[in-house]
Design a protein around this motif. Structure first.
Motif, PDB file in Angstrom:
ATOM      1  N   ASP A  47       0.806  -1.211   0.000  1.00 38.65           N
ATOM      2  CA  ASP A  47       0.000   0.000   0.000  1.00 38.65           C
ATOM      3  C   ASP A  47       0.843   1.268   0.000  1.00 38.65           C
ATOM      4  O   ASP A  47       0.409   2.303   0.446  1.00 38.65           O
ATOM      5  CB  ASP A  47      -0.925   0.023   1.228  1.00 38.65           C
ATOM      6  CG  ASP A  47      -2.005  -1.026   1.140  1.00 38.65           C
ATOM      7  OD1 ASP A  47      -2.203  -1.576   0.041  1.00 38.65           O
ATOM      8  OD2 ASP A  47      -2.646  -1.302   2.170  1.00 38.65           O
ATOM      9  N   GLY A  48       2.069   1.206  -0.479  1.00 38.90           N
ATOM     10  CA  GLY A  48       2.925   2.376  -0.491  1.00 38.90           C
ATOM     11  C   GLY A  48       3.777   2.427   0.754  1.00 38.90           C
ATOM     12  O   GLY A  48       3.860   1.482   1.514  1.00 38.90           O
ATOM     13  N   PRO A  49       4.431   3.542   0.985  1.00 34.30           N
ATOM     14  CA  PRO A  49       5.355   3.616   2.108  1.00 34.30           C
ATOM     15  C   PRO A  49       4.626   3.577   3.431  1.00 34.30           C
ATOM     16  O   PRO A  49       3.625   4.255   3.629  1.00 34.30           O
ATOM     17  CB  PRO A  49       6.064   4.950   1.904  1.00 34.30           C
ATOM     18  CG  PRO A  49       5.134   5.748   1.072  1.00 34.30           C
ATOM     19  CD  PRO A  49       4.393   4.767   0.211  1.00 34.30           C
ATOM     20  N   GLN A  50       5.127   2.773   4.297  1.00 34.21           N
ATOM     21  CA  GLN A  50       4.608   2.672   5.648  1.00 34.21           C
ATOM     22  C   GLN A  50       5.748   3.037   6.595  1.00 34.21           C
ATOM     23  O   GLN A  50       6.888   2.675   6.346  1.00 34.21           O
ATOM     24  CB  GLN A  50       4.143   1.238   5.952  1.00 34.21           C
ATOM     25  CG  GLN A  50       3.049   0.740   5.035  1.00 34.21           C
ATOM     26  CD  GLN A  50       1.756   1.474   5.236  1.00 34.21           C
ATOM     27  OE1 GLN A  50       1.399   1.783   6.364  1.00 34.21           O
ATOM     28  NE2 GLN A  50       1.056   1.777   4.178  1.00 34.21           N
ATOM     29  N   PRO A  51       5.463   3.738   7.664  1.00 32.95           N
ATOM     30  CA  PRO A  51       6.532   4.052   8.601  1.00 32.95           C
ATOM     31  C   PRO A  51       7.177   2.777   9.130  1.00 32.95           C
ATOM     32  O   PRO A  51       6.506   1.779   9.337  1.00 32.95           O
ATOM     33  CB  PRO A  51       5.818   4.802   9.728  1.00 32.95           C
ATOM     34  CG  PRO A  51       4.596   5.339   9.096  1.00 32.95           C
ATOM     35  CD  PRO A  51       4.205   4.344   8.039  1.00 32.95           C
ATOM     36  N   VAL A  52       8.462   2.853   9.359  1.00 36.96           N
ATOM     37  CA  VAL A  52       9.189   1.704   9.870  1.00 36.96           C
ATOM     38  C   VAL A  52       8.975   1.640  11.368  1.00 36.96           C
ATOM     39  O   VAL A  52       9.195   2.602  12.087  1.00 36.96           O
ATOM     40  CB  VAL A  52      10.694   1.834   9.558  1.00 36.96           C
ATOM     41  CG1 VAL A  52      11.471   0.677  10.142  1.00 36.96           C
ATOM     42  CG2 VAL A  52      10.905   1.911   8.063  1.00 36.96           C
ATOM     43  N   ALA A  53       8.539   0.504  11.830  1.00 32.52           N
ATOM     44  CA  ALA A  53       8.336   0.319  13.259  1.00 32.52           C
ATOM     45  C   ALA A  53       9.689   0.333  13.967  1.00 32.52           C
ATOM     46  O   ALA A  53      10.690  -0.104  13.416  1.00 32.52           O
ATOM     47  CB  ALA A  53       7.612  -0.997  13.530  1.00 32.52           C
ATOM     48  N   ALA A  54       9.697   0.815  15.179  1.00 30.23           N
ATOM     49  CA  ALA A  54      10.941   0.903  15.928  1.00 30.23           C
ATOM     50  C   ALA A  54      11.568  -0.470  16.147  1.00 30.23           C
ATOM     51  O   ALA A  54      12.774  -0.585  16.308  1.00 30.23           O
ATOM     52  CB  ALA A  54      10.676   1.587  17.268  1.00 30.23           C
ATOM     53  N   ALA A  55      10.751  -1.519  16.141  1.00 26.67           N
ATOM     54  CA  ALA A  55      11.259  -2.863  16.419  1.00 26.67           C
ATOM     55  C   ALA A  55      11.926  -3.506  15.203  1.00 26.67           C
ATOM     56  O   ALA A  55      12.601  -4.515  15.338  1.00 26.67           O
ATOM     57  CB  ALA A  55      10.125  -3.758  16.900  1.00 26.67           C
ATOM     58  N   GLU A  56      11.760  -2.953  14.008  1.00 32.29           N
ATOM     59  CA  GLU A  56      12.368  -3.555  12.832  1.00 32.29           C
ATOM     60  C   GLU A  56      13.876  -3.390  12.907  1.00 32.29           C
ATOM     61  O   GLU A  56      14.381  -2.335  13.262  1.00 32.29           O
ATOM     62  CB  GLU A  56      11.817  -2.923  11.551  1.00 32.29           C
ATOM     63  CG  GLU A  56      10.392  -3.324  11.302  1.00 32.29           C
ATOM     64  CD  GLU A  56       9.938  -2.934   9.913  1.00 32.29           C
ATOM     65  OE1 GLU A  56      10.738  -3.044   8.976  1.00 32.29           O
ATOM     66  OE2 GLU A  56       8.789  -2.523   9.803  1.00 32.29           O
ATOM     67  N   GLN A  57      14.603  -4.433  12.507  1.00 34.02           N
ATOM     68  CA  GLN A  57      16.044  -4.429  12.680  1.00 34.02           C
ATOM     69  C   GLN A  57      16.781  -3.654  11.594  1.00 34.02           C
ATOM     70  O   GLN A  57      17.822  -3.093  11.867  1.00 34.02           O
ATOM     71  CB  GLN A  57      16.546  -5.858  12.757  1.00 34.02           C
ATOM     72  CG  GLN A  57      16.045  -6.557  14.001  1.00 34.02           C
ATOM     73  CD  GLN A  57      16.702  -7.893  14.195  1.00 34.02           C
ATOM     74  OE1 GLN A  57      17.550  -8.297  13.425  1.00 34.02           O
ATOM     75  NE2 GLN A  57      16.308  -8.581  15.235  1.00 34.02           N
ATOM     76  N   ASP A  58      16.310  -3.656  10.381  1.00 36.71           N
ATOM     77  CA  ASP A  58      17.006  -2.993   9.285  1.00 36.71           C
ATOM     78  C   ASP A  58      16.104  -1.967   8.608  1.00 36.71           C
ATOM     79  O   ASP A  58      15.650  -2.173   7.487  1.00 36.71           O
ATOM     80  CB  ASP A  58      17.482  -4.019   8.254  1.00 36.71           C
ATOM     81  CG  ASP A  58      18.605  -4.877   8.781  1.00 36.71           C
ATOM     82  OD1 ASP A  58      19.455  -4.336   9.495  1.00 36.71           O
ATOM     83  OD2 ASP A  58      18.635  -6.076   8.465  1.00 36.71           O
ATOM     84  N   PRO A  59      15.846  -0.820   9.256  1.00 35.15           N
ATOM     85  CA  PRO A  59      14.944   0.159   8.654  1.00 35.15           C
ATOM     86  C   PRO A  59      15.468   0.709   7.331  1.00 35.15           C
ATOM     87  O   PRO A  59      14.688   1.019   6.440  1.00 35.15           O
ATOM     88  CB  PRO A  59      14.817   1.251   9.707  1.00 35.15           C
ATOM     89  CG  PRO A  59      15.968   1.056  10.626  1.00 35.15           C
ATOM     90  CD  PRO A  59      16.333  -0.386  10.562  1.00 35.15           C
ATOM     91  N   LEU A  60      16.774   0.823   7.185  1.00 32.36           N
ATOM     92  CA  LEU A  60      17.319   1.334   5.928  1.00 32.36           C
ATOM     93  C   LEU A  60      17.078   0.335   4.802  1.00 32.36           C
ATOM     94  O   LEU A  60      16.725   0.721   3.684  1.00 32.36           O
ATOM     95  CB  LEU A  60      18.813   1.640   6.083  1.00 32.36           C
ATOM     96  CG  LEU A  60      19.161   2.685   7.147  1.00 32.36           C
ATOM     97  CD1 LEU A  60      20.675   2.857   7.254  1.00 32.36           C
ATOM     98  CD2 LEU A  60      18.492   4.012   6.868  1.00 32.36           C
ATOM     99  N   LEU A  61      17.234  -0.947   5.095  1.00 28.22           N
ATOM    100  CA  LEU A  61      16.969  -1.985   4.100  1.00 28.22           C
ATOM    101  C   LEU A  61      15.493  -1.991   3.714  1.00 28.22           C
ATOM    102  O   LEU A  61      15.149  -2.113   2.537  1.00 28.22           O
ATOM    103  CB  LEU A  61      17.378  -3.361   4.645  1.00 28.22           C
ATOM    104  CG  LEU A  61      17.132  -4.550   3.736  1.00 28.22           C
ATOM    105  CD1 LEU A  61      17.930  -4.423   2.445  1.00 28.22           C
ATOM    106  CD2 LEU A  61      17.489  -5.842   4.458  1.00 28.22           C
ATOM    107  N   VAL A  62      14.620  -1.814   4.685  1.00 26.67           N
ATOM    108  CA  VAL A  62      13.183  -1.758   4.414  1.00 26.67           C
ATOM    109  C   VAL A  62      12.873  -0.583   3.490  1.00 26.67           C
ATOM    110  O   VAL A  62      12.097  -0.711   2.543  1.00 26.67           O
ATOM    111  CB  VAL A  62      12.376  -1.656   5.734  1.00 26.67           C
ATOM    112  CG1 VAL A  62      10.915  -1.371   5.465  1.00 26.67           C
ATOM    113  CG2 VAL A  62      12.524  -2.927   6.548  1.00 26.67           C
ATOM    114  N   ALA A  63      13.500   0.561   3.727  1.00 29.84           N
ATOM    115  CA  ALA A  63      13.266   1.742   2.889  1.00 29.84           C
ATOM    116  C   ALA A  63      13.702   1.472   1.447  1.00 29.84           C
ATOM    117  O   ALA A  63      13.004   1.848   0.502  1.00 29.84           O
ATOM    118  CB  ALA A  63      14.013   2.950   3.457  1.00 29.84           C
TER     119      ALA A  63
END
Length: 154
Positions: A47-63
């Motif tokens: 559904d498009g960009p979703q904020p990265v949850a604080a618990a996710e380990q690799d927020p840059l990779l998710v982006a």
């Protein structure tokens, strides 16, 4: 003498306890709370960009995965702790479009004022820095070369 007839004694009726029904009702409610979201959950990964949850380990990779799956304008380094974003410019069309850069910013929860500052920077300003919780960014913005941002995860 005869004695008057008495009605026969009523058979003993046992009253049932409501406790088994209460336990059953509690189990049904708990099962509903646990199962209903899993059955009817909304898989919003597309559904498009979703904020990265604080618990996710690799927020840059998710982006990168959400906003630049072809890796046209992003580069991860330093064990996924540093993300370099290269935006497209007038003379350098290679790189991310403004909407893709905005997607990365939204995913990493870059504050709006900081994103506006990045977009509003001109070549004469040189390299600038800013931060938000968990991240630090350094950037340059040249109309011809495009916006270049290096985001480092703390």
């Amino acid at each position: 003498m005869t004695q008057p007839r008495q009605p026969p004694p009523a058979p003993h009726v046992r009253k049932s306890s409501p406790i088994p029904w209460v336990i059953f009702a509690v189990l049904v409610v708990v099962a509903g709370i646990v199962l209903v979201p899993k059955l009817f959950g909304n898989d919003s990964a597309d559904d498009g960009p979703q904020p990265v949850a604080a618990a996710e380990q690799d927020p840059l990779l998710v982006a990168v995965q959400k906003c630049d799956p072809g890796k046209d304008g992003t580069k991860l380094s330093d064990s996924n702790r540093k993300l370099t974003i290269k935006g497209a410019g007038v003379k350098s069309p290679d790189g991310l479009s403004e909407s893709a850069v905005t997607c990365v910013f939204d995913t990493l929860q870059v504050p709006g004022a900081l994103a506006d500052r990045m977009y509003g920077t001109v070549a004469a300003d040189g390299k600038l820095q800013g931060d938000w919780p968990g991240f630090t960014a350094a950037w340059t913005n040249d109309q011809n070369e495009g916006l270049t941002v290096t985001v480092t995860r703390d």
